[in-house]
Design an enzyme around this catalytic site. Structure first.
Site, PDB file in Angstrom:
ATOM      1  N   ALA A  58      -1.548 -11.197   3.570  1.00 51.17           N
ATOM      2  CA  ALA A  58      -1.567 -11.241   2.105  1.00 51.17           C
ATOM      3  C   ALA A  58      -2.702 -10.326   1.666  1.00 51.17           C
ATOM      4  O   ALA A  58      -3.766 -10.771   1.238  1.00 51.17           O
ATOM      5  CB  ALA A  58      -1.786 -12.665   1.610  1.00 51.17           C
ATOM      6  N   CYS A  70       7.759  -6.508  -5.007  1.00 51.64           N
ATOM      7  CA  CYS A  70       6.624  -6.813  -5.894  1.00 51.64           C
ATOM      8  C   CYS A  70       7.109  -7.657  -7.059  1.00 51.64           C
ATOM      9  O   CYS A  70       8.257  -7.543  -7.468  1.00 51.64           O
ATOM     10  CB  CYS A  70       6.028  -5.540  -6.470  1.00 51.64           C
ATOM     11  SG  CYS A  70       5.640  -4.311  -5.255  1.00 51.64           S
ATOM     12  N   GLY A 109       5.013  -1.085  12.843  1.00 50.91           N
ATOM     13  CA  GLY A 109       3.955  -1.624  11.990  1.00 50.91           C
ATOM     14  C   GLY A 109       2.991  -2.464  12.802  1.00 50.91           C
ATOM     15  O   GLY A 109       2.067  -1.947  13.447  1.00 50.91           O
TER      16      GLY A 109
HETATM   17  C1  LIG Z   1      -1.150  -5.720   7.073  1.00 54.47           C
HETATM   18  C2  LIG Z   1       0.164  -5.257   6.508  1.00 54.47           C
HETATM   19  C3  LIG Z   1       0.184  -4.567   5.293  1.00 54.47           C
HETATM   20  C4  LIG Z   1       1.385  -4.128   4.750  1.00 54.47           C
HETATM   21  N1  LIG Z   1       1.380  -3.434   3.565  1.00 54.47           N
HETATM   22  C5  LIG Z   1       2.544  -2.960   3.046  1.00 54.47           C
HETATM   23  C6  LIG Z   1       2.558  -2.186   1.850  1.00 54.47           C
HETATM   24  O1  LIG Z   1       1.518  -1.895   1.262  1.00 54.47           O
HETATM   25  N2  LIG Z   1       3.758  -1.763   1.363  1.00 54.47           N
HETATM   26  C7  LIG Z   1       4.937  -2.044   2.011  1.00 54.47           C
HETATM   27  O2  LIG Z   1       5.999  -1.633   1.550  1.00 54.47           O
HETATM   28  N3  LIG Z   1       4.948  -2.765   3.154  1.00 54.47           N
HETATM   29  C8  LIG Z   1       3.795  -3.227   3.685  1.00 54.47           C
HETATM   30  N4  LIG Z   1       3.809  -3.949   4.867  1.00 54.47           N
HETATM   31  C9  LIG Z   1       5.082  -4.201   5.558  1.00 54.47           C
HETATM   32  C10 LIG Z   1       5.286  -3.222   6.711  1.00 54.47           C
HETATM   33  O3  LIG Z   1       5.333  -1.900   6.240  1.00 54.47           O
HETATM   34  C11 LIG Z   1       6.560  -3.541   7.505  1.00 54.47           C
HETATM   35  O4  LIG Z   1       7.674  -3.365   6.655  1.00 54.47           O
HETATM   36  C12 LIG Z   1       6.590  -4.962   8.019  1.00 54.47           C
HETATM   37  O5  LIG Z   1       5.326  -5.322   8.501  1.00 54.47           O
HETATM   38  C13 LIG Z   1       7.618  -5.192   9.128  1.00 54.47           C
HETATM   39  O6  LIG Z   1       7.420  -4.347  10.237  1.00 54.47           O
HETATM   40  P1  LIG Z   1       6.545  -4.751  11.535  1.00 54.47           P
HETATM   41  O7  LIG Z   1       7.043  -6.072  12.020  1.00 54.47           O
HETATM   42  O8  LIG Z   1       6.770  -3.638  12.482  1.00 54.47           O
HETATM   43  O9  LIG Z   1       5.131  -4.827  11.078  1.00 54.47           O
HETATM   44  C14 LIG Z   1       2.609  -4.395   5.425  1.00 54.47           C
HETATM   45  C15 LIG Z   1       2.571  -5.088   6.649  1.00 54.47           C
HETATM   46  C16 LIG Z   1       1.376  -5.516   7.203  1.00 54.47           C
HETATM   47  C17 LIG Z   1       1.392  -6.248   8.507  1.00 54.47           C
END
Ligand SMILES: Cc1cc2nc3c(=O)[nH]c(=O)nc-3n(C[C@H](O)[C@H](O)[C@H](O)COP(=O)(O)O)c2cc1C
Ligand SMILES: Cc1cc2nc3c(=O)[nH]c(=O)nc-3n(C[C@H](O)[C@H](O)[C@H](O)COP(=O)(O)OP(=O)(O)OC[C@H]3O[C@@H](n4cnc5c(N)ncnc54)[C@H](O)[C@@H]3O)c2cc1C
Ligand code: FES
Lengths: 312, 267
Positions: free
Chosen positions: A79, A139, A274
Site C-alpha cells: 500500500a 485508482c 515485478g
Molecule cells: C511495491 C509495488 C508497487 C507498485 N506500484 C504500482 C504502480 O505505481 N502502478 C501500477 O500500475 N502498478 C503498480 N504495482 C503493480 C505491479 O506493477 C504489478 O502489476 C503487480 O505487482 C503484479 O505483478 P508481480 O506479481 O510480478 O509483482 C506495484 C506493485 C508493487 C509490488
C-alpha cells in the site's frame, strides 16, 4: 534436448505489442523498478524489452503511512499510496536520464478524474523517449464516489477514449483483476481505442496483526502480488486472449522463464516482472536468456509460434 | 555485482534465539562499511518470499568474510537458522548509507539494545582502528544475550553491559545506565541502534546535552535498493517528504529523527 549445429547463438526474441516493437518480451512492472536507475548495478537496463516506470500523477504525492508492505504466503501486500514526484519532475529529471541510457520507456500514469489522465498525457506531448503510456485504472474515481475506474466498463471506455484524443503515444490500459468479468473490461478498453492491454494489477487484500488487533498496513487494504497471484493472472489472460482481439502485456507472479512461458502460452505477447525482482534482481536477464535457450531447443524462429498455444 | 552466493564457514547458536553466521565474499567484505546491511534470501523457495535485511556485524578483510548476528523472530530468520556450514548464502549488498566513521571529537559512545548491537560492532572496530576512544553500552534481558561481549573484548573497547535481571553489569535499562553512570561532558558523539523506545530515550539525551550522533532505523523492506518505496518513513512530523530507510538510511543523524509510536517496527 536437440540443438542443431547450425542453430544461431541468439534467437530473435523481438515481439510486436500492437504498434510497439520490443527487442524482447521482458519488461519490468510499474512500481517495482522505480525510475530505472535503482537497479543499475544489477541489470543493463537498455537490454530490457521495456522499463515501465513508477506510477506517476499530475501533482506530487507523499504516499501512505508505514508499514506499507507485508509479506504473505508466496506473495506480498503493498500500500505505497502512489508516492511519486509528479509528472513535471518525471519529465524534467527522470526522462532525460532514461533517454540517455537508451531505455525503452513505458510511462505508467494514475489519476482520480478523467481530466487528470488527459492532462498528464497532454503534458508528455513533445517529449521524446516515451514509447507508450500505461494507464493505471485501479485508482479511485472521485466522480464515482471512489469506485475504481477499472471496475466499470463504461468508465474504462471513456477514459481510454479521452486520452487517445489528446495523445499520439500508444495507450495501454492496465486492468484491475478486482472485477466480476475481466472480458467485459478488456472489451471496453478495446472499444475506447486501446493499443494493447496490460494485466493484471494487484489483487486487493489485507492482513491482521493479532497482537495489536489491528490491520497490519497503515492503509488497511493493500495490493497482493507475487507467485500467489499467478494462477489468477493466467486465468484472466486466457479468458481475454480467447474473447478479445488485442495484444496483451501479461504479468503477475512471474519468477522464472517457465512462468514467462506459461504467460505466453495463454496469449501474452510480452510479460512483466515485478515482485520477482525483489527476490532476484537478475530475473529479467535470466528470463531473456531462458527464452532464448527455449527457442533454440525447440527450433522456434519467433515466440509467435507458441503464443496462445495452451488456449483450448 | 552486489549479489553473491557466499560460502558459509561458521554458523553458531549463541543463545536460545541468537545466531552468528560468517560467510566468504572477499568483494563484499572489501566494500562493506559499518552500518550498511545485506538483503538475505534465506532459502530457494517462495516461502518466505522476500529477502530479509540483516546488518553487517563484522568484517574480516584479510579472510574476505562477513559476519552476521541475528535473532530468530519469525519464519524468515527461523529458516535462516537452518542454513548449514559449507552451504551458500544468497546475499545482496552492501546496501544503504553506513555510519559516519570520522565523527568529531575523540570520545565515542555506542549504545545497542538487544540485537541492535549488530551494526555497532563493526563500527567499534573501525573507530578503534582510527584511535578513537570507544565505549560500548549494550542492554539485554540477561547475561546470556550479551552475545557481542567476546568480539568487543577482542576489538579492545570499553564494554558496559546492562541486563534486566542484573545477571551481568548494571541492573536495569541501558538508558538508565547512560543517564546515571555516564557524564554527558565525556561524550563527543553517540551512535545507537535498538528498539525505538530505547533510541527515543537516547536521542532525547543526545539532544538535551547537545551531543551529535547517529541512529540506525528499521522498516519492512522489499527491494532494498530504493525502487519499491515500501520502506518509507517520515522522520519528523513536520517533514513534507518521506525517506527510504533502505537507500537514504538506515543510518540518519540523531537530530533529524523524531521517534513516535506511529509506524514503528520493534525488534
Ligand atoms: C511495491 C509495488 C508497487 C507498485 N506500484 C504500482 C504502480 O505505481 N502502478 C501500477 O500500475 N502498478 C503498480 N504495482 C503493480 C505491479 O506493477 C504489478 O502489476 C503487480 O505487482 C503484479 O505483478 P508481480 O506479481 O510480478 O509483482 C506495484 C506493485 C508493487 C509490488
Ligand atoms: C536495515 C536493517 C538491519 C537489520 N539488521 C538486523 C540484524 O543485524 N540482526 C537481526 O536479527 N535483525 C536485523 N534486522 C531485523 C530483521 O530484518 C527482521 O528481524 C527480519 O526481517 C524478520 O524476519 P522474519 O521472517 O523472521 O520475521 P517476521 O516477523 O515473520 O517477518 C515478516 C515480514 O516482516 C519483516 N520484518 C519483521 N520484523 C522486521 C524488522 N524489525 N525490520 C524490518 N523488517 C521486519 C520481514 O522482513 C518480513 O518481510 C534489521 C532490519 C533492518 C531494516
Ligand atoms: S525496500 Fe524498496 S524502497 Fe526501500
Amino acid at each position: 534436448m536437440k540443438r542443431k549445429d547450425t542453430a544461431p547463438a541468439k534467437s530473435d526474441l523481438s515481439v510486436r505489442l500492437g504498434p510497439l516493437k520490443l527487442n524482447n518480451p521482458v519488461t519490468v512492472a510499474s512500481g517495482t523498478f522505480g525510475y530505472g536507475s535503482e537497479y543499475q548495478d544489477y541489470l543493463q537496463i537498455d537490454q530490457l524489452g521495456a522499463v515501465i516506470v513508477k506510477g506517476t500523477t499530475l501533482e506530487p504525492r507523499i504516499g501512505n503511512l508505514p508499514p506499507r508492505i507485508i509479506e504473505t504466503p508466496s506473495g506480498m501486500l503493498n500500500a505505497i499510496g502512489l508516492e511519486n514526484p509528479g509528472i513535471d519532475v518525471f519529465l524534467q529529471q527522470h526522462l532525460p536520464w532514461l533517454r540517455e541510457h537508451q531505455v525503452s520507456v513505458i510511462l505508467n500514469i494514475a489519476g482520480n478524474t478523467i481530466d487528470d489522465y488527459t492532462r498528464i498525457c497532454s503534458l508528455t506531448e513533445g517529449h521524446q523517449g516515451i514509447m507508450a503510456i500505461e494507464l493505471n485504472i485501479s485508482c479511485p474515481n472521485v466522480a464515482k464516489g471512489g469506485l475504481q475506474f477499472g471496475t466499470d466498463p463504461d468508465t474504462v471506455e471513456q477514459v481510454v477514449k479521452a486520452v487517445k484524443a489528446v495523445t499520439s503515444i500508444p495507450i495501454i490500459p492496465k486492468l484491475s483483476p478486482n472485477v466480476t468479468d475481466i472480458v467485459q473490461i478488456a472489451q471496453a478498453a478495446k472499444a475506447g481505442g486501446a493499443d494493447a492491454i496490460s494485466m493484471i494489477n494487484t489483487l486487493m487484500g489485507m492482513a491482521v496483526d493479532i497482537k495489536k488487533r489491528r490491520p497490519v498496513l497503515g492503509n488497511v487494504f493493500g495490493g497482493l502480488s507475487g507467485p500467489a497471484i499467478k494462477p489468477v493472472a493466467l486465468r484472466m489472460i486466457y479468458q481475454v486472449y480467447k474473447a478479445v482481439d488485442i495484444p496483451i502485456l501479461g504479468g503477475g507472479g512471474i519468477m522464472s522463464t517457465e512462468d514467462a512461458l506459461e504467460f505466453i502460452m495463454v496469449g501474452a505477447t510480452a510479460i512483466s516482472v515485478g515482485t520477482g525482482l525483489f527476490v532476484n534482481p537478475l530475473l529479467p536477464r535470466e528470463i531473456i536468456d531462458g527464452l532464448n535457450q527455449y527457442m533454440m531447443e525447440n527450433d522456434l524462429t519467433s515466440l509467435e509460434e507458441i503464443r496462445g498455444a495452451a488456449v483450448l | 555485482m552486489p549479489l553473491e552466493k557466499g560460502l558459509v564457514i561458521v554458523h553458531n547458536r549463541l543463545s536460545h534465539d541468537m545466531y552468528q553466521l560468517e560467510f566468504i565474499s572477499p568483494e563484499m567484505a572489501a566494500r562493506s562499511k559499518p552500518g550498511q546491511f545485506l538483503q538475505v534470501k534465506v532459502n530457494a523457495l517462495n516461502t518466505p518470499l522476500l529477502r530479509r535485511p540483516i546488518s553487517i556485524y563484522d568484517v574480516d578483510k584479510s579472510l574476505g568474510s562477513i559476519t552476521l548476528l541475528y535473532k530468530v523472530v519469525g519464519q524468515g530468520t527461523e529458516a535462516m537458522s537452518r542454513i548449514r556450514t559449507k552451504e551458500y548464502l544468497d546475499v545482496m549488498g552492501p546496501l544503504g548509507q553506513g555510519f559516519n566513521t570520522s565523527p568529531p571529537g575523540r570520545k565515542i559512545l555506542l549504545i545497542g539494545g538487544g540485537v541492535g548491537i549488530a551494526p555497532l560492532v563493526y563500527l567499534a572496530r573501525v573507530l578503534k582502528a582510527k584511535n578513537y576512544q570507544v565505549k560500548v553500552l549494550h542492554g539485554a534481558d540477561s547475561r546470556r544475550n550479551l552475545v557481542a561481549f567476546e568480539k568487543l573484548r577482542e576489538i579492545g573497547v570499553d564494554f558496559l553491559p546492562a541486563t534486566d535481571d542484573g545477571s551481568a553489569g548494571f541492573k536495569g535499562l541501558v538508558t538508565d545506565l547512560l543517564a546515571t553512570k555516564l557524564k554527558a561532558s565525556q561524550i563527543d558523539y553517540i551512535y545507537t541502534c535498538g528498539p525505538d523506545a530505547m533510541m527515543k530515550t537516547v536521542a532525547a539525551y543526545a539532544n538535551a546535552n547537545q551531543i551529535p550522533g547517529q541512529v540506525s532505523l528499521e522498516e519492512h523492506m522489499a527491494c532494498g535498493v530504493g525502487a519499491c518505496l515500501g520502506c518509507a518513513r517520515q522522520l519528523k512530523s513536520s517533514d513534507r517528504e518521506m525517506v527510504k530507510i533502505c537507500k537514504d538510511g538506515p543510518v540518519f543523524d540523531i537530530q533529524a529523527v523524531e521517534f513516535s509510536v506511529q509506524g514503528e517496527v520493534s525488534r
